[in-house]
Motif scaffolding. Structure first.
Motif, PDB file in Angstrom:
ATOM      1  N   MET A   1     -18.463  -7.628 -10.315  1.00 10.57           N
ATOM      2  CA  MET A   1     -17.612  -6.435 -10.241  1.00 10.57           C
ATOM      3  C   MET A   1     -17.398  -6.210 -11.686  1.00 10.57           C
ATOM      4  N   SER A   2     -18.017  -5.069 -12.365  1.00 10.15           N
ATOM      5  CA  SER A   2     -17.588  -4.829 -13.747  1.00 10.15           C
ATOM      6  C   SER A   2     -16.509  -3.751 -13.728  1.00 10.15           C
ATOM      7  N   GLY A   3     -15.694  -4.040 -14.861  1.00  5.23           N
ATOM      8  CA  GLY A   3     -14.703  -3.212 -15.436  1.00  5.23           C
ATOM      9  C   GLY A   3     -13.406  -3.571 -14.801  1.00  5.23           C
ATOM     10  N   ASN A   4     -12.252  -2.942 -15.084  1.00  9.37           N
ATOM     11  CA  ASN A   4     -10.960  -3.037 -14.768  1.00  9.37           C
ATOM     12  C   ASN A   4     -10.689  -2.197 -13.442  1.00  9.37           C
ATOM     13  N   VAL A   5     -10.320  -2.610 -12.353  1.00  7.30           N
ATOM     14  CA  VAL A   5     -10.055  -2.092 -11.177  1.00  7.30           C
ATOM     15  C   VAL A   5      -9.067  -0.773 -11.428  1.00  7.30           C
ATOM     16  N   GLU A   6      -8.099  -0.780 -12.418  1.00 14.41           N
ATOM     17  CA  GLU A   6      -7.199   0.302 -12.634  1.00 14.41           C
ATOM     18  C   GLU A   6      -7.819   1.356 -13.162  1.00 14.41           C
ATOM     19  N   GLU A   7      -9.320   1.236 -13.626  1.00 10.95           N
ATOM     20  CA  GLU A   7      -9.843   2.270 -14.318  1.00 10.95           C
ATOM     21  C   GLU A   7     -11.053   2.851 -13.490  1.00 10.95           C
ATOM     22  N   MET A   8     -11.245   2.282 -12.323  1.00 14.22           N
ATOM     23  CA  MET A   8     -12.157   3.059 -11.496  1.00 14.22           C
ATOM     24  C   MET A   8     -11.631   4.106 -10.585  1.00 14.22           C
ATOM     25  N   THR A   9     -12.549   4.783 -10.320  1.00 11.69           N
ATOM     26  CA  THR A   9     -12.221   6.171  -9.469  1.00 11.69           C
ATOM     27  C   THR A   9     -12.153   5.823  -8.169  1.00 11.69           C
ATOM     28  N   PHE A  10     -11.657   6.588  -7.314  1.00 14.43           N
ATOM     29  CA  PHE A  10     -11.535   6.389  -5.682  1.00 14.43           C
ATOM     30  C   PHE A  10     -12.959   6.035  -5.270  1.00 14.43           C
ATOM     31  N   GLU A  11     -13.914   6.817  -5.634  1.00  8.50           N
ATOM     32  CA  GLU A  11     -15.191   6.649  -5.061  1.00  8.50           C
ATOM     33  C   GLU A  11     -15.834   5.009  -5.553  1.00  8.50           C
ATOM     34  N   GLU A  12     -15.649   4.777  -6.883  1.00 13.45           N
ATOM     35  CA  GLU A  12     -15.902   3.734  -7.218  1.00 13.45           C
ATOM     36  C   GLU A  12     -15.393   2.310  -6.467  1.00 13.45           C
ATOM     37  N   SER A  13     -14.200   2.557  -6.272  1.00 13.70           N
ATOM     38  CA  SER A  13     -13.322   1.605  -5.652  1.00 13.70           C
ATOM     39  C   SER A  13     -13.857   1.525  -4.216  1.00 13.70           C
ATOM     40  N   LEU A  14     -13.675   2.426  -3.644  1.00 11.91           N
ATOM     41  CA  LEU A  14     -14.221   2.589  -2.170  1.00 11.91           C
ATOM     42  C   LEU A  14     -15.537   1.982  -2.000  1.00 11.91           C
ATOM     43  N   LYS A  15     -16.630   2.272  -2.802  1.00 17.35           N
ATOM     44  CA  LYS A  15     -17.988   1.738  -2.605  1.00 17.35           C
ATOM     45  C   LYS A  15     -17.941   0.213  -2.769  1.00 17.35           C
ATOM     46  N   THR A  16     -17.149  -0.172  -3.792  1.00 16.63           N
ATOM     47  CA  THR A  16     -17.152  -1.676  -4.062  1.00 16.63           C
ATOM     48  C   THR A  16     -16.419  -2.398  -3.020  1.00 16.63           C
ATOM     49  N   ILE A  42      -8.482  -6.665  -1.087  1.00 18.43           N
ATOM     50  CA  ILE A  42      -6.916  -6.254  -0.874  1.00 18.43           C
ATOM     51  C   ILE A  42      -6.847  -5.590  -2.378  1.00 18.43           C
ATOM     52  N   VAL A  43      -7.095  -5.983  -3.649  1.00 15.41           N
ATOM     53  CA  VAL A  43      -6.829  -5.315  -4.518  1.00 15.41           C
ATOM     54  C   VAL A  43      -7.330  -3.991  -4.817  1.00 15.41           C
ATOM     55  N   LEU A  44      -8.630  -3.859  -4.321  1.00 15.33           N
ATOM     56  CA  LEU A  44      -9.489  -2.505  -4.065  1.00 15.33           C
ATOM     57  C   LEU A  44      -8.652  -1.803  -3.147  1.00 15.33           C
ATOM     58  N   ARG A  45      -8.583  -2.108  -2.036  1.00 16.52           N
ATOM     59  CA  ARG A  45      -7.566  -1.328  -1.032  1.00 16.52           C
ATOM     60  C   ARG A  45      -6.397  -0.772  -1.648  1.00 16.52           C
ATOM     61  N   ASP A  46      -5.739  -1.491  -2.317  1.00 13.42           N
ATOM     62  CA  ASP A  46      -4.540  -0.970  -2.980  1.00 13.42           C
ATOM     63  C   ASP A  46      -4.739   0.035  -4.011  1.00 13.42           C
ATOM     64  N   ARG A  47      -5.881   0.032  -4.659  1.00 14.14           N
ATOM     65  CA  ARG A  47      -6.002   0.974  -5.461  1.00 14.14           C
ATOM     66  C   ARG A  47      -6.611   2.437  -4.767  1.00 14.14           C
ATOM     67  N   CYS A  48      -7.134   2.222  -3.968  1.00 15.92           N
ATOM     68  CA  CYS A  48      -7.669   3.424  -3.318  1.00 15.92           C
ATOM     69  C   CYS A  48      -6.403   4.054  -2.280  1.00 15.92           C
ATOM     70  N   LYS A  49      -5.397   3.324  -1.775  1.00 17.26           N
ATOM     71  CA  LYS A  49      -4.353   3.490  -1.404  1.00 17.26           C
ATOM     72  C   LYS A  49      -3.427   4.550  -2.581  1.00 17.26           C
ATOM     73  N   LYS A  50      -3.222   3.727  -3.798  1.00 20.37           N
ATOM     74  CA  LYS A  50      -2.625   4.477  -4.760  1.00 20.37           C
ATOM     75  C   LYS A  50      -3.194   5.782  -5.333  1.00 20.37           C
ATOM     76  N   ILE A  51      -4.383   5.964  -5.375  1.00 21.54           N
ATOM     77  CA  ILE A  51      -5.046   7.057  -5.624  1.00 21.54           C
ATOM     78  C   ILE A  51      -4.829   8.302  -4.409  1.00 21.54           C
ATOM     79  N   LEU A  52      -5.033   7.762  -3.288  1.00 21.42           N
ATOM     80  CA  LEU A  52      -4.627   8.586  -2.369  1.00 21.42           C
ATOM     81  C   LEU A  52      -3.347   9.149  -2.275  1.00 21.42           C
TER      82      LEU A  52
END
Length: 77
Positions: A1-16, A42-52
């Motif tokens: 996975m490339s890049g910082n999770v905190e910089e990912m968009t919702f769509e990028e996070s969800l796809k990953t 888990i990190v990506l799930r939390d990122r998606c929840k934060k964005i929502l």
């Protein structure tokens, strides 16, 4: 996975996240790799929840601004 999770968009996070879940469901991983993938999921799930949650707050603020102090909860049908 490339890049910082905190910089990912919702769509990028969800796809990953979906890709990681597929890897876990395939079951062809050793325990260490499965745990690593699970941790990242888990990190990506939390990122998606934060964005929502942030998006919900923005929408609530717009409703309050446009209708005075009235707050409405969204109901998904």
């Amino acid at each position: 996975m490339s890049g910082n999770v905190e910089e990912m968009t919702f769509e990028e996070s969800l796809k990953t996240l979906e890709q990681l879940v597929n890897e876990l469901e395939n079951g062809n991983l050793d325990l260490d790799k499965a745990l690593e993938i699970y941790e990242m999921a888990i990190v990506l799930r939390d990122r998606c929840k934060k964005i929502l949650d942030e998006s919900d707050r923005k929408v609530q603020k717009m409703i309050e601004t446009s209708e005075g102090a009235k707050k409405e909860d969204f109901i998904i049908e």
